[in-house]
Scaffold this active site. Structure first.
Site, PDB file in Angstrom:
ATOM      1  N   TYR A 142      21.257 -24.009 -40.416  1.00 40.07           N
ATOM      2  CA  TYR A 142      22.717 -24.097 -40.616  1.00 40.07           C
ATOM      3  C   TYR A 142      23.340 -25.050 -39.589  1.00 40.07           C
ATOM      4  CZ  TYR A 142      27.576 -22.616 -41.243  1.00 40.07           C
ATOM      5  OH  TYR A 142      28.935 -22.592 -41.485  1.00 40.07           O
ATOM      6  N   LYS A 146      25.127 -28.738 -40.284  1.00 37.81           N
ATOM      7  CA  LYS A 146      26.532 -29.003 -39.963  1.00 37.81           C
ATOM      8  C   LYS A 146      26.662 -30.139 -38.936  1.00 37.81           C
ATOM      9  CE  LYS A 146      28.445 -25.851 -42.618  1.00 37.81           C
ATOM     10  NZ  LYS A 146      29.340 -26.232 -43.738  1.00 37.81           N
ATOM     11  N   THR A 179      35.494 -14.329 -44.146  1.00 38.49           N
ATOM     12  CA  THR A 179      35.166 -14.676 -45.541  1.00 38.49           C
ATOM     13  C   THR A 179      33.884 -13.946 -45.923  1.00 38.49           C
ATOM     14  OG1 THR A 179      33.640 -16.496 -45.106  1.00 38.49           O
ATOM     15  CG2 THR A 179      35.989 -17.038 -45.052  1.00 38.49           C
TER      16      THR A 179
END
Ligand SMILES: NC(=O)c1ccc[n+]([C@@H]2O[C@H](COP(=O)([O-])OP(=O)(O)OC[C@H]3O[C@@H](n4cnc5c(N)ncnc54)[C@H](O)[C@@H]3O)[C@@H](O)[C@H]2O)c1
Length: 234
Positions: A142, A146, A179
């Site tokens: 991840y 990014k 989220t």
């Protein structure tokens, strides 16, 4: 047909979280929003797997046919998968993470820019992460995806500045935000590590996105902006 007079925005990951908040915010600003997502089980969400070039070609061609213009692209679709420490990350997890988080924005920009160029104007926003700049040791693929997305954003911004200065490209780096992506993990530690002592709200990321999409940000390109409750100031 000379194209729509309405401003058109394409948002990926529009079914949930930050993408959904951006889509709703742009709609409130008067944009006609084409919200796309892997899962299109919500009314008005267009199916698009960001990792597949053919999906992008179809969606962009549809927007061109119907509206003849594209003003905004927000690449918000992203994944954070289980088993993402260096010793446990499988090649499949590595590839799946990069396919959505990096190949997705790459393909989106590649196919959106020619349509933006028709009018010589446009705004691209890539939703990166604070983990592009600071690591946490539990998100190897991840963080790497990014970090690469931030560099891709700057490279595209400089290319556009030379060839199509009316098209801007920036990145937003959210901190830990409330989220469904984050709900899969225990959030107490994230709250404790954030100076403001709370998770960011998707709407707080969206309000920066709205500013960056507007004429008030006409001189802003190749930049990255954190919305992180002070996390990266530490
Ligand atoms: N939530 C956080 O703490 C946080 C922090 C930093 C960055 N981000 C980034 O913000 C972006 C949005 O994340 P979120 O927190 O809103 O997550 P989310 O899970 O709520 O939403 C992500 C959306 O992307 C969609 N998606 C996943 N893979 C896709 C694909 N291949 N094609 C199309 N759609 C796909 C999902 O279906 C989902 O609707 C992501 O890029 C994420 O990495 C989130």
């Amino acid at each position: 047909m000379s194209g729509s007079r309405e401003r058109i925005a394409l948002v990926t990951g529009a079914r949930s979280g930050i993408g959904k908040a951006c889509a709703e915010g742009l709609a409130r600003e008067g944009f006609l929003v084409v919200g796309c997502d892997l899962r299109s089980d919500q009314v008005g969400v267009v199916p698009l797997d960001v990792g597949y070039e053919e999906d992008w070609q179809n969606v962009i061609a549809g927007i061109d046919r119907r509206y003849g213009r594209l003003d905004v692209l927000i690449n918000a679709a992203g994944v954070s998968l289980d088993g993402d420490t260096i010793e446990h990350c499988s090649p499949e997890t590595w590839s799946a993470t990069f396919e959505t988080n990096l190949t997705g924005p790459f393909l989106g920009m590649k196919h959106a820019i020619p349509l933006m160029r028709k009018r010589g104007e446009g705004v691209i926003l890539n939703i990166s992460s604070i983990l592009a700049n600071v690591a946490d040791g539990e998100a190897a693929a991840y963080s790497a995806s990014k970090g690469a997305l931030s560099q891709l954003t700057k490279s595209v911004a400089l290319d556009l500045a030379r060839k199509s200065p009316g098209i801007r490209c920036n990145a937003i780096l959210p901190g830990y935000a409330a989220t469904p992506l984050l709900e899969r993990w225990p959030t107490t530690a994230y709250v404790q590590r954030t100076p403001l002592g709370r998770l960011c709200r998707p709407e707080e990321v969206a309000s920066l996105a709205i500013y960056l999409c507007g004429d008030a940000a006409a001189a802003v390109t190749g930049s990255e902006f954190a919305v992180d409750g002070g996390y990266t100031a530490q």
